[in-house]
Write a protein that holds these residues in place. Structure first.
Motif, PDB file in Angstrom:
ATOM      1  N   ARG A 209       0.829  -1.213   0.000  1.00  0.00           N
ATOM      2  CA  ARG A 209       0.000   0.000   0.000  1.00  0.00           C
ATOM      3  C   ARG A 209       0.860   1.257   0.000  1.00  0.00           C
ATOM      4  O   ARG A 209       0.334   2.368  -0.036  1.00  0.00           O
ATOM      5  CB  ARG A 209      -0.934  -0.009   1.210  1.00  0.00           C
ATOM      6  CG  ARG A 209      -2.004  -1.084   1.129  1.00  0.00           C
ATOM      7  CD  ARG A 209      -3.029  -0.955   2.234  1.00  0.00           C
ATOM      8  NE  ARG A 209      -2.458  -1.243   3.541  1.00  0.00           N
ATOM      9  CZ  ARG A 209      -2.493  -0.398   4.570  1.00  0.00           C
ATOM     10  NH1 ARG A 209      -3.031   0.805   4.436  1.00  0.00           N
ATOM     11  NH2 ARG A 209      -1.956  -0.739   5.736  1.00  0.00           N
ATOM     12  N   VAL A 210       2.182   1.098   0.050  1.00  0.00           N
ATOM     13  CA  VAL A 210       3.097   2.233  -0.024  1.00  0.00           C
ATOM     14  C   VAL A 210       4.441   1.731  -0.537  1.00  0.00           C
ATOM     15  O   VAL A 210       4.827   0.582  -0.276  1.00  0.00           O
ATOM     16  CB  VAL A 210       3.267   2.916   1.352  1.00  0.00           C
ATOM     17  CG1 VAL A 210       4.014   2.006   2.343  1.00  0.00           C
ATOM     18  CG2 VAL A 210       3.988   4.262   1.234  1.00  0.00           C
ATOM     19  N   VAL A 237      -0.579   3.554  -5.376  1.00  0.00           N
ATOM     20  CA  VAL A 237       0.012   3.750  -4.045  1.00  0.00           C
ATOM     21  C   VAL A 237       0.807   5.057  -3.999  1.00  0.00           C
ATOM     22  O   VAL A 237       1.277   5.533  -5.034  1.00  0.00           O
ATOM     23  CB  VAL A 237       0.968   2.583  -3.686  1.00  0.00           C
ATOM     24  CG1 VAL A 237       0.234   1.253  -3.640  1.00  0.00           C
ATOM     25  CG2 VAL A 237       2.142   2.532  -4.647  1.00  0.00           C
ATOM     26  N   PRO A 238       1.001   5.628  -2.800  1.00  0.00           N
ATOM     27  CA  PRO A 238       1.943   6.746  -2.676  1.00  0.00           C
ATOM     28  C   PRO A 238       3.376   6.246  -2.689  1.00  0.00           C
ATOM     29  O   PRO A 238       3.652   5.105  -2.279  1.00  0.00           O
ATOM     30  CB  PRO A 238       1.588   7.356  -1.313  1.00  0.00           C
ATOM     31  CG  PRO A 238       0.992   6.228  -0.536  1.00  0.00           C
ATOM     32  CD  PRO A 238       0.309   5.336  -1.534  1.00  0.00           C
ATOM     33  N   VAL A 239       4.278   7.071  -3.178  1.00  0.00           N
ATOM     34  CA  VAL A 239       5.709   6.763  -3.176  1.00  0.00           C
ATOM     35  C   VAL A 239       6.405   7.831  -2.345  1.00  0.00           C
ATOM     36  O   VAL A 239       6.222   9.035  -2.583  1.00  0.00           O
ATOM     37  CB  VAL A 239       6.290   6.754  -4.602  1.00  0.00           C
ATOM     38  CG1 VAL A 239       7.788   6.489  -4.570  1.00  0.00           C
ATOM     39  CG2 VAL A 239       5.587   5.703  -5.460  1.00  0.00           C
ATOM     40  N   GLN A 275      -1.365  10.457  -0.776  1.00  0.00           N
ATOM     41  CA  GLN A 275      -2.354  10.148  -1.792  1.00  0.00           C
ATOM     42  C   GLN A 275      -1.789   9.132  -2.791  1.00  0.00           C
ATOM     43  O   GLN A 275      -0.632   9.254  -3.209  1.00  0.00           O
ATOM     44  CB  GLN A 275      -2.740  11.421  -2.552  1.00  0.00           C
ATOM     45  CG  GLN A 275      -3.322  12.519  -1.684  1.00  0.00           C
ATOM     46  CD  GLN A 275      -4.720  12.182  -1.196  1.00  0.00           C
ATOM     47  OE1 GLN A 275      -5.416  11.349  -1.789  1.00  0.00           O
ATOM     48  NE2 GLN A 275      -5.131  12.801  -0.104  1.00  0.00           N
ATOM     49  N   PRO A 276      -2.578   8.142  -3.193  1.00  0.00           N
ATOM     50  CA  PRO A 276      -2.103   7.203  -4.219  1.00  0.00           C
ATOM     51  C   PRO A 276      -1.698   7.948  -5.484  1.00  0.00           C
ATOM     52  O   PRO A 276      -2.335   8.916  -5.894  1.00  0.00           O
ATOM     53  CB  PRO A 276      -3.326   6.310  -4.472  1.00  0.00           C
ATOM     54  CG  PRO A 276      -4.143   6.412  -3.227  1.00  0.00           C
ATOM     55  CD  PRO A 276      -3.948   7.808  -2.727  1.00  0.00           C
ATOM     56  N   GLY A 277      -0.611   7.481  -6.099  1.00  0.00           N
ATOM     57  CA  GLY A 277      -0.155   8.082  -7.340  1.00  0.00           C
ATOM     58  C   GLY A 277       0.651   9.350  -7.158  1.00  0.00           C
ATOM     59  O   GLY A 277       1.068   9.958  -8.146  1.00  0.00           O
ATOM     60  N   HIS A 278       0.898   9.749  -5.932  1.00  0.00           N
ATOM     61  CA  HIS A 278       1.681  10.953  -5.653  1.00  0.00           C
ATOM     62  C   HIS A 278       3.057  10.566  -5.117  1.00  0.00           C
ATOM     63  O   HIS A 278       3.204   9.556  -4.426  1.00  0.00           O
ATOM     64  CB  HIS A 278       0.963  11.845  -4.639  1.00  0.00           C
ATOM     65  CG  HIS A 278      -0.253  12.515  -5.190  1.00  0.00           C
ATOM     66  ND1 HIS A 278      -0.454  13.872  -5.125  1.00  0.00           N
ATOM     67  CD2 HIS A 278      -1.342  12.005  -5.822  1.00  0.00           C
ATOM     68  CE1 HIS A 278      -1.606  14.181  -5.690  1.00  0.00           C
ATOM     69  NE2 HIS A 278      -2.171  13.055  -6.116  1.00  0.00           N
ATOM     70  N   ILE A 279       4.050  11.389  -5.430  1.00  0.00           N
ATOM     71  CA  ILE A 279       5.430  11.166  -4.982  1.00  0.00           C
ATOM     72  C   ILE A 279       5.789  12.258  -3.974  1.00  0.00           C
ATOM     73  O   ILE A 279       5.583  13.450  -4.238  1.00  0.00           O
ATOM     74  CB  ILE A 279       6.407  11.212  -6.169  1.00  0.00           C
ATOM     75  CG1 ILE A 279       6.036  10.159  -7.208  1.00  0.00           C
ATOM     76  CG2 ILE A 279       7.850  11.008  -5.701  1.00  0.00           C
ATOM     77  CD1 ILE A 279       6.736  10.341  -8.543  1.00  0.00           C
ATOM     78  N   TYR A 280       6.321  11.852  -2.834  1.00  0.00           N
ATOM     79  CA  TYR A 280       6.698  12.776  -1.768  1.00  0.00           C
ATOM     80  C   TYR A 280       8.186  12.619  -1.490  1.00  0.00           C
ATOM     81  O   TYR A 280       8.667  11.517  -1.243  1.00  0.00           O
ATOM     82  CB  TYR A 280       5.902  12.483  -0.500  1.00  0.00           C
ATOM     83  CG  TYR A 280       4.397  12.547  -0.698  1.00  0.00           C
ATOM     84  CD1 TYR A 280       3.695  13.730  -0.482  1.00  0.00           C
ATOM     85  CD2 TYR A 280       3.690  11.421  -1.139  1.00  0.00           C
ATOM     86  CE1 TYR A 280       2.318  13.791  -0.684  1.00  0.00           C
ATOM     87  CE2 TYR A 280       2.324  11.473  -1.347  1.00  0.00           C
ATOM     88  CZ  TYR A 280       1.642  12.662  -1.115  1.00  0.00           C
ATOM     89  OH  TYR A 280       0.280  12.720  -1.326  1.00  0.00           O
ATOM     90  N   VAL A 329       4.300  -2.735   3.246  1.00  0.00           N
ATOM     91  CA  VAL A 329       5.364  -1.834   2.808  1.00  0.00           C
ATOM     92  C   VAL A 329       6.219  -2.525   1.746  1.00  0.00           C
ATOM     93  O   VAL A 329       6.597  -3.686   1.907  1.00  0.00           O
ATOM     94  CB  VAL A 329       6.282  -1.426   3.983  1.00  0.00           C
ATOM     95  CG1 VAL A 329       7.412  -0.525   3.486  1.00  0.00           C
ATOM     96  CG2 VAL A 329       5.493  -0.733   5.069  1.00  0.00           C
ATOM     97  N   LEU A 330       6.544  -1.784   0.690  1.00  0.00           N
ATOM     98  CA  LEU A 330       7.585  -2.203  -0.247  1.00  0.00           C
ATOM     99  C   LEU A 330       8.686  -1.162  -0.174  1.00  0.00           C
ATOM    100  O   LEU A 330       8.470   0.006  -0.524  1.00  0.00           O
ATOM    101  CB  LEU A 330       7.048  -2.306  -1.670  1.00  0.00           C
ATOM    102  CG  LEU A 330       8.088  -2.566  -2.769  1.00  0.00           C
ATOM    103  CD1 LEU A 330       8.881  -3.835  -2.494  1.00  0.00           C
ATOM    104  CD2 LEU A 330       7.427  -2.634  -4.147  1.00  0.00           C
TER     105      LEU A 330
END
Length: 400
Positions: A209-210, A237-239, A275-280, A329-330
């Motif tokens: 999920r992340v 997933v968020p990255v 948010q899914p699909g967002h990179i932080y 977690v990945l």
């Protein structure tokens, strides 16, 4: 003399040879300071010191440096202009870009990485800060010694392995592979025997999920390839990324990662809901950790002390991700010096999550991913070009 003795003697002789360093900066104060630091280390030798890129370029063949510390802003010929010309003269040259923390210089430094520079060194804002900064001195010496090992065939700690190379064209910033003139084709093979391949674990059955990623030296280019290769899979997933970088640089890195992935990307803000699909991206000078707030995963920024000499550091991100997401977690550990992230890998594995480490052959420095691999808790140790597709496959439920 036996072949074994000859090999041992050659290795000893090479190890006794100091790494040859050239300093190129228009400030006589900076040149003098860096020169004294270099000559003060028994593993290093200052072979030349020049005021601009043109003079340095003319002297490359005579001085034959292993490493060049190259200023960006100089009269007559600046660092970005000199860089590809230097690499054409000496293909296995290691170039470290030096710049103050302005947005323009950060952009130029990241551009220089795509043109063959190995890393960058952020200068303190004033000459007085340069003189008194213990961290600046430590970082310069550490990077020169570690990256300088490339030209010495990997016989020093933190050894470098030949990077991938592609065709003759000059590649854009979002490409991980340097242009032909920057290919390290002259690198010699290490005399060290091959280490046994570290053990890996089976992948968990839970879909992530992340995705959390840690990287350092060589990371900006590697991150962009991974983001580009993941493709549309990160819509699910968020990255969250911690790259060892100073302020200003991380905001620009986030912009480039967003372009590579064609997804929204930003420096993480305190309280951001993932948010899914967002990179932080962790902002320079702050640790990024994850928390659960009213059932949602949120980003938190802390001003805690450096971890593993780094701020931001990877271990706090990995540890907090394991607490919030458990077996979902990945984690990915990409190229970088040191061992940041290794403790976090253990935490994620203990919680049932999955871990991928970049392999040695494709890493600029196999410090961080090597330390992660040696924990025995990784699920895969992969070449850079296979990491993005594997993440996409995992996110799609194709790995069990």
């Amino acid at each position: 003399m036996t072949v074994a003795n000859e090999a041992r003697d050659r290795a000893a002789g090479s190890a006794a040879d100091p790494i040859r360093v050239m300093v190129v900066d228009d400030s006589v104060v900076i040149r003098g300071l860096l020169g004294r630091w270099v000559d003060g280390d028994p593993d290093l030798s200052l072979v030349a010191s020049h005021r601009n890129g043109k003079v340095a370029l003319d002297d490359i063949e005579r001085s034959n440096p292993d490493v060049v510390i190259l200023d960006i802003e100089m009269p007559e010929m600046d660092g970005l202009t000199a860089l590809p010309l230097m690499l054409r003269k000496k293909r296995d040259l290691v170039v470290l870009m030096a710049s103050t923390l302005t947005r323009r210089n950060a952009e130029i430094s990241l551009r220089a990485l795509s043109l063959g520079a190995q890393d960058y060194i952020p200068k303190p804002e004033s000459k007085s800060e340069v003189t008194t900064s213990v961290d600046f001195r430590r970082e310069i010496i550490e990077k020169v010694k570690t990256l300088g090992a490339r030209a010495r065939g990997g016989q020093r700690p933190g050894r470098q392995i030949r990077a991938q190379a592609v065709g003759e064209r000059v590649v854009p910033l979002h490409s991980v592979t340097p242009p032909a003139h920057a290919r390290p084709t002259g690198f010699r093979a290490s005399v060290k025997p091959a280490m046994p391949r570290p053990a890996v674990r089976p992948y968990p059955s839970v879909r992530p999920r992340v995705v959390v990623i840690g990287s350092s030296t060589g990371g900006p280019q590697a991150l962009q390839q991974v983001m580009r290769d993941i493709g549309t899979a990160i819509r699910q997933v968020p990255v969250v990324v911690t790259q060892h970088m100073p302020p200003t640089f991380t905001a620009i890195l986030a912009e480039h990662l967003g372009k590579a992935a064609m997804r929204p990307a930003k420096e993480a803000g305190d309280g951001d809901v993932l948010q899914p699909g967002h990179i932080y991206v962790a902002p320079g000078g702050r640790h990024l950790v994850l928390e659960k707030n009213h059932g949602q995963a949120v980003a938190r920024l802390t001003d805690d002390a450096p971890v593993n000499f780094c701020k931001p550091a990877v271990d706090p991100l990995f540890d907090s991700a394991a607490k919030v997401f458990g077996s979902s977690v990945l984690a990915v550990v990409l190229t970088g010096m040191g061992h940041d992230g290794a403790d976090g890998v253990k935490t994620i594995a203990a919680g049932g999550g999955a871990v991928i480490a970049q392999d040695e052959a494709s890493s600029v420095v196999w410090g961080m991913p090597g330390a992660a691999a040696q924990t025995g808790q990784c699920n895969d140790i992969l070449p850079l070009q296979e990491i993005g597709p594997k993440i996409a496959k995992i996110l799609g439920g194709g790995v069990r």
